[in-house]
Design a protein around this motif. Structure first.
Motif, mmCIF file in Angstrom:
data_model
loop_
_atom_site.group_PDB
_atom_site.id
_atom_site.type_symbol
_atom_site.label_atom_id
_atom_site.label_comp_id
_atom_site.label_asym_id
_atom_site.label_seq_id
_atom_site.Cartn_x
_atom_site.Cartn_y
_atom_site.Cartn_z
ATOM 1 N N ALA A 130 46.465 -32.466 33.734
ATOM 2 C CA ALA A 130 45.183 -32.297 33.047
ATOM 3 C C ALA A 130 44.919 -33.446 32.069
ATOM 4 O O ALA A 130 43.831 -34.043 32.069
ATOM 5 C CB ALA A 130 45.176 -30.958 32.297
ATOM 6 N N VAL A 131 45.921 -33.780 31.256
ATOM 7 C CA VAL A 131 45.728 -34.870 30.292
ATOM 8 C C VAL A 131 45.703 -36.218 31.001
ATOM 9 O O VAL A 131 44.991 -37.147 30.569
ATOM 10 C CB VAL A 131 46.817 -34.829 29.192
ATOM 11 N N ALA A 132 46.433 -36.353 32.118
ATOM 12 C CA ALA A 132 46.407 -37.609 32.873
ATOM 13 C C ALA A 132 45.014 -37.869 33.437
ATOM 14 O O ALA A 132 44.543 -39.015 33.460
ATOM 15 C CB ALA A 132 47.431 -37.570 34.012
ATOM 16 N N GLY A 133 44.342 -36.804 33.871
ATOM 17 C CA GLY A 133 42.984 -36.949 34.393
ATOM 18 C C GLY A 133 42.011 -37.408 33.316
ATOM 19 O O GLY A 133 41.165 -38.290 33.551
ATOM 20 N N ILE A 134 42.129 -36.829 32.130
ATOM 21 C CA ILE A 134 41.279 -37.236 31.001
ATOM 22 C C ILE A 134 41.534 -38.701 30.654
ATOM 23 O O ILE A 134 40.602 -39.493 30.468
ATOM 24 C CB ILE A 134 41.559 -36.345 29.776
ATOM 25 N N CYS A 135 42.820 -39.054 30.570
ATOM 26 C CA CYS A 135 43.201 -40.418 30.184
ATOM 27 C C CYS A 135 42.797 -41.444 31.244
ATOM 28 O O CYS A 135 42.487 -42.594 30.905
ATOM 29 C CB CYS A 135 44.701 -40.495 29.921
ATOM 30 N N LEU A 136 42.813 -41.038 32.515
ATOM 31 C CA LEU A 136 42.420 -41.966 33.584
ATOM 32 C C LEU A 136 40.968 -42.389 33.417
ATOM 33 O O LEU A 136 40.632 -43.573 33.566
ATOM 34 C CB LEU A 136 42.636 -41.323 34.960
ATOM 35 N N ILE A 137 40.102 -41.438 33.093
ATOM 36 C CA ILE A 137 38.681 -41.760 32.874
ATOM 37 C C ILE A 137 38.535 -42.745 31.712
ATOM 38 O O ILE A 137 37.808 -43.740 31.806
ATOM 39 C CB ILE A 137 37.884 -40.469 32.583
ATOM 40 N N VAL A 138 39.253 -42.462 30.622
ATOM 41 C CA VAL A 138 39.208 -43.337 29.447
ATOM 42 C C VAL A 138 39.719 -44.737 29.796
ATOM 43 O O VAL A 138 39.130 -45.755 29.399
ATOM 44 C CB VAL A 138 40.038 -42.746 28.289
ATOM 45 N N CYS A 139 40.809 -44.792 30.578
ATOM 46 C CA CYS A 139 41.426 -46.084 30.919
ATOM 47 C C CYS A 139 40.556 -46.920 31.861
ATOM 48 O O CYS A 139 40.507 -48.142 31.732
ATOM 49 C CB CYS A 139 42.797 -45.857 31.554
ATOM 50 N N VAL A 140 39.895 -46.267 32.807
ATOM 51 C CA VAL A 140 38.993 -47.002 33.707
ATOM 52 C C VAL A 140 37.889 -47.671 32.891
ATOM 53 O O VAL A 140 37.560 -48.843 33.103
ATOM 54 C CB VAL A 140 38.392 -46.047 34.772
ATOM 55 N N PHE A 188 49.202 -49.982 35.186
ATOM 56 C CA PHE A 188 49.023 -48.947 34.171
ATOM 57 C C PHE A 188 48.606 -47.626 34.805
ATOM 58 O O PHE A 188 49.143 -46.564 34.470
ATOM 59 C CB PHE A 188 47.981 -49.380 33.140
ATOM 60 N N CYS A 189 47.661 -47.677 35.720
ATOM 61 C CA CYS A 189 47.165 -46.451 36.358
ATOM 62 C C CYS A 189 48.221 -45.803 37.250
ATOM 63 O O CYS A 189 48.248 -44.572 37.395
ATOM 64 C CB CYS A 189 45.898 -46.746 37.161
ATOM 65 N N ALA A 190 49.101 -46.606 37.828
ATOM 66 C CA ALA A 190 50.191 -46.057 38.644
ATOM 67 C C ALA A 190 51.143 -45.241 37.776
ATOM 68 O O ALA A 190 51.548 -44.129 38.140
ATOM 69 C CB ALA A 190 50.945 -47.177 39.350
ATOM 70 N N ASN A 191 51.488 -45.788 36.618
ATOM 71 C CA ASN A 191 52.357 -45.053 35.696
ATOM 72 C C ASN A 191 51.678 -43.803 35.153
ATOM 73 O O ASN A 191 52.310 -42.750 34.992
ATOM 74 C CB ASN A 191 52.792 -45.956 34.535
ATOM 75 N N LEU A 192 50.380 -43.915 34.888
ATOM 76 C CA LEU A 192 49.624 -42.768 34.390
ATOM 77 C C LEU A 192 49.515 -41.684 35.469
ATOM 78 O O LEU A 192 49.733 -40.498 35.199
ATOM 79 C CB LEU A 192 48.230 -43.207 33.940
ATOM 80 N N THR A 248 48.215 -48.190 26.144
ATOM 81 C CA THR A 248 49.316 -47.227 26.009
ATOM 82 C C THR A 248 49.149 -46.394 24.740
ATOM 83 O O THR A 248 49.306 -45.172 24.758
ATOM 84 C CB THR A 248 50.674 -47.960 25.981
ATOM 85 N N VAL A 249 48.830 -47.063 23.652
ATOM 86 C CA VAL A 249 48.643 -46.364 22.364
ATOM 87 C C VAL A 249 47.474 -45.376 22.457
ATOM 88 O O VAL A 249 47.554 -44.249 21.955
ATOM 89 C CB VAL A 249 48.412 -47.375 21.226
ATOM 90 N N ILE A 250 46.400 -45.788 23.106
ATOM 91 C CA ILE A 250 45.230 -44.911 23.266
ATOM 92 C C ILE A 250 45.603 -43.643 24.023
ATOM 93 O O ILE A 250 45.272 -42.526 23.621
ATOM 94 C CB ILE A 250 44.083 -45.658 23.990
ATOM 95 N N VAL A 251 46.327 -43.820 25.150
ATOM 96 C CA VAL A 251 46.722 -42.668 25.980
ATOM 97 C C VAL A 251 47.682 -41.755 25.213
ATOM 98 O O VAL A 251 47.569 -40.524 25.279
ATOM 99 C CB VAL A 251 47.374 -43.148 27.299
ATOM 100 N N LEU A 252 48.608 -42.344 24.473
ATOM 101 C CA LEU A 252 49.553 -41.534 23.696
ATOM 102 C C LEU A 252 48.839 -40.752 22.593
ATOM 103 O O LEU A 252 49.186 -39.596 22.312
ATOM 104 C CB LEU A 252 50.640 -42.424 23.100
ATOM 105 N N ALA A 253 47.848 -41.369 21.969
ATOM 106 C CA ALA A 253 47.077 -40.685 20.929
ATOM 107 C C ALA A 253 46.308 -39.496 21.519
ATOM 108 O O ALA A 253 46.294 -38.398 20.939
ATOM 109 C CB ALA A 253 46.109 -41.662 20.268
ATOM 110 N N ILE A 254 45.681 -39.725 22.679
ATOM 111 C CA ILE A 254 44.954 -38.642 23.353
ATOM 112 C C ILE A 254 45.926 -37.526 23.747
ATOM 113 O O ILE A 254 45.636 -36.336 23.582
ATOM 114 C CB ILE A 254 44.221 -39.173 24.609
ATOM 115 N N SER A 255 47.103 -37.917 24.256
ATOM 116 C CA SER A 255 48.104 -36.942 24.695
ATOM 117 C C SER A 255 48.637 -36.120 23.531
ATOM 118 O O SER A 255 48.872 -34.911 23.670
ATOM 119 C CB SER A 255 49.269 -37.664 25.389
ATOM 120 N N THR A 256 48.823 -36.767 22.381
ATOM 121 C CA THR A 256 49.291 -36.053 21.187
ATOM 122 C C THR A 256 48.277 -34.989 20.784
ATOM 123 O O THR A 256 48.639 -33.822 20.531
ATOM 124 C CB THR A 256 49.498 -37.037 20.018
ATOM 125 N N ALA A 257 47.019 -35.381 20.753
ATOM 126 C CA ALA A 257 45.956 -34.435 20.390
ATOM 127 C C ALA A 257 45.886 -33.288 21.411
ATOM 128 O O ALA A 257 45.719 -32.113 21.050
ATOM 129 C CB ALA A 257 44.621 -35.153 20.314
#
Length: 453
Positions: free
Chosen positions: A204-214, A168-172, A437-446
């Motif tokens: 920028a959004v990938a960095g935010i999402c990485l923290i959330v995903c970890v 997941f983190c590789a794709n992110l 995936t859904v969490i990251v997409l929701a964050i990305s949409t916002a």
């Protein structure tokens, strides 16, 4: 023209179905469908030698803009810049792998955290994301998964949670830069984006999402990783990182070349060197540094993937030349009713859902001309037209994480696990990674709404 459009659509759908069927090698499918496009659509139906010539785009190699580009220029036909760049990076990666670079890096980081399971789990996730910003995620997962299995046997933990998180983190991480994932390379070269354009927007959004995903994966997998019968780790019995280096001289050269590649990619908007120039230069210096085994490195290049890309671009050109992609763009425009927020959401989520089940590379190649067609509508509304490109990149890169077949890195990671006696079922994979995936997409949409609209 109607006959040409019908055949173009039929060939495209047949290509997609055959890729999903997965019984014939992908490069045979796209090359065969590409040949049909040239002969049937352009030759028989359209009788247009110009369409064939524009699609093959051979003349681009002689153009100055292909190697040195000061201003953005329109890209049509086979995207040779993408092909050349990926080929060059493949050669560099093979040189690094031959010297033991990736194995050394994994073992070194494991030692730095004293081979404790949870710290290894977190650092390997971060390393997976960071490496995938510069190196193809397939290569990153291939080595990370193999080392993870080895460490799990030494440290007595279940490697499946770690491998799933690394995938997941590789794709992110791949979504953060232009060279991170093939869809980004296609989007970047087609629309004239630089490394920094991606880093400052999708990065920028990938960095935010990485923290959330970890945090998410730590909470989800913590109980599976911590063993109640865990014994103190005897570091003296573990293999030393230095043992992973098979060629010290080659290791030094590989590290320097990798550093040069990163610098060139980061500065290419300043130097105006195109990704084709960078890929060619990196390939040449890698072959010179490995002169004794240059032929061996060339043989290890994944030519099947390169041929896959060539056939794919030809088929997509069939849709573009016959006007089918313009119809799709008009359809998206009509559905959204001119509402830019709805248009961005449609592209992001449609890209993500499609990429979860079909290869995200052909989908990205198909969507690029569509978002280019929609750009005037976005400009007319006063919004940034590049927002559509960022939505496409995030959707295709992240959406592919939801299922085991959504991205090449997923297939490689689960295959490595299965070969070592740790099969990952569809149920287990989707149960953990689909919610992420859904969490990251929701964050990305916002993020897209707040920053650009």
């Amino acid at each position: 023209m109607l006959a040409a459009q019908i055949f173009a659509v039929v060939i495209f759908i047949a290509m997609f179905l055959l890729i999903v069927w997965d019984k014939i090698e992908r490069h045979y499918i796209t090359l065969g469908c590409g040949l049909l496009t040239l002969v049937v659509v352009f030759g028989i139906c359209m009788r247009s030698g110009k369409a064939i010539w524009n699609t093959l785009a051979i003349k681009c190699f002689a153009a100055k803009d292909f190697w040195y580009q000061v201003s953005e220029s329109e890209s049509k036909g086979i995207n040779w810049a993408t092909i050349v760049f990926i080929a060059g990076m493949m050669i560099m990666v093979e040189g690094m792998a031959k010297a033991g670079f990736f194995r050394w890096l994994c073992m070194k980081i494991a030692y730095l955290v004293k081979c404790r399971t949870i710290p290894v789990f977190i650092t390997f996730m971060i390393m997976s994301a960071v490496l995938s910003m510069f190196i193809d995620s397939i290569t990153v997962i291939m080595f990370l998964a193999a080392v993870t299995v080895e460490l799990s046997q030494l440290l007595k933990f279940n490697p499946i949670p770690m491998i799933l998180s690394e995938i997941f983190c590789a794709n992110l991480g791949g979504s953060a830069t232009m060279c991170g994932d093939p869809p980004n390379i296609i989007v970047g070269t087609s629309m004239g984006f630089s490394f920094f354009d991606f880093l400052l927007n999708t990065g920028a959004v990938a960095g935010i999402c990485l923290i959330v995903c970890v945090i998410f994966f730590y909470l989800v997998f913590r109980k599976e990783l911590i063993s109640e019968n865990a014994q103190p780790i005897d570091m003296s019995k573990l293999p030393k990182p230095s043992e992973a280096i098979t060629d010290k001289k080659g290791f030094i050269f590989s590290s320097i070349i990798f550093g040069i590649a990163v610098v060139l990619l980061v500065t290419h908007s300043i130097t105006h060197l195109t990704v084709a120039s960078i890929g060619t230069f990196i390939a040449i210096i890698t072959l010179i540094a490995n002169a004794k085994d240059a032929l061996g490195l060339l043989k290890k290049v994944d030519y099947k993937t390169l041929l896959f890309f060539i056939g794919l671009f030809v088929v997509v050109c069939g849709l573009e030349e016959t006007g089918i992609l313009q119809y799709i763009a008009d359809f998206i425009s009509d559905i959204s009713g001119g509402n830019i927020m709805l248009m961005v959401a449609i592209i992001l989520w449609m890209s993500a859902i499609a990429s979860a089940f079909v290869d995200n590379i052909p989908f990205a190649a198909t969507m690029v001309p569509i978002i280019q067609s929609l750009a005037p509508i976005v400009i007319a509304s006063g919004a940034d037209p590049n927002t559509l490109a960022w939505a496409l990149s995030i959707g295709t890169d992240v959406g592919g994480s939801a299922t085991p077949i959504g991205a090449s890195a997923n297939v490689v990671g689960t295959s490595v696990a299965a070969k070592n006696g740790y099969p990952i079922s569809w149920g287990r994979y989707c149960k953990k990674l689909a919610p992420a995936t859904v969490i990251v997409l929701a964050i990305s949409t916002a993020y897209l709404f707040v920053r650009y609209l």
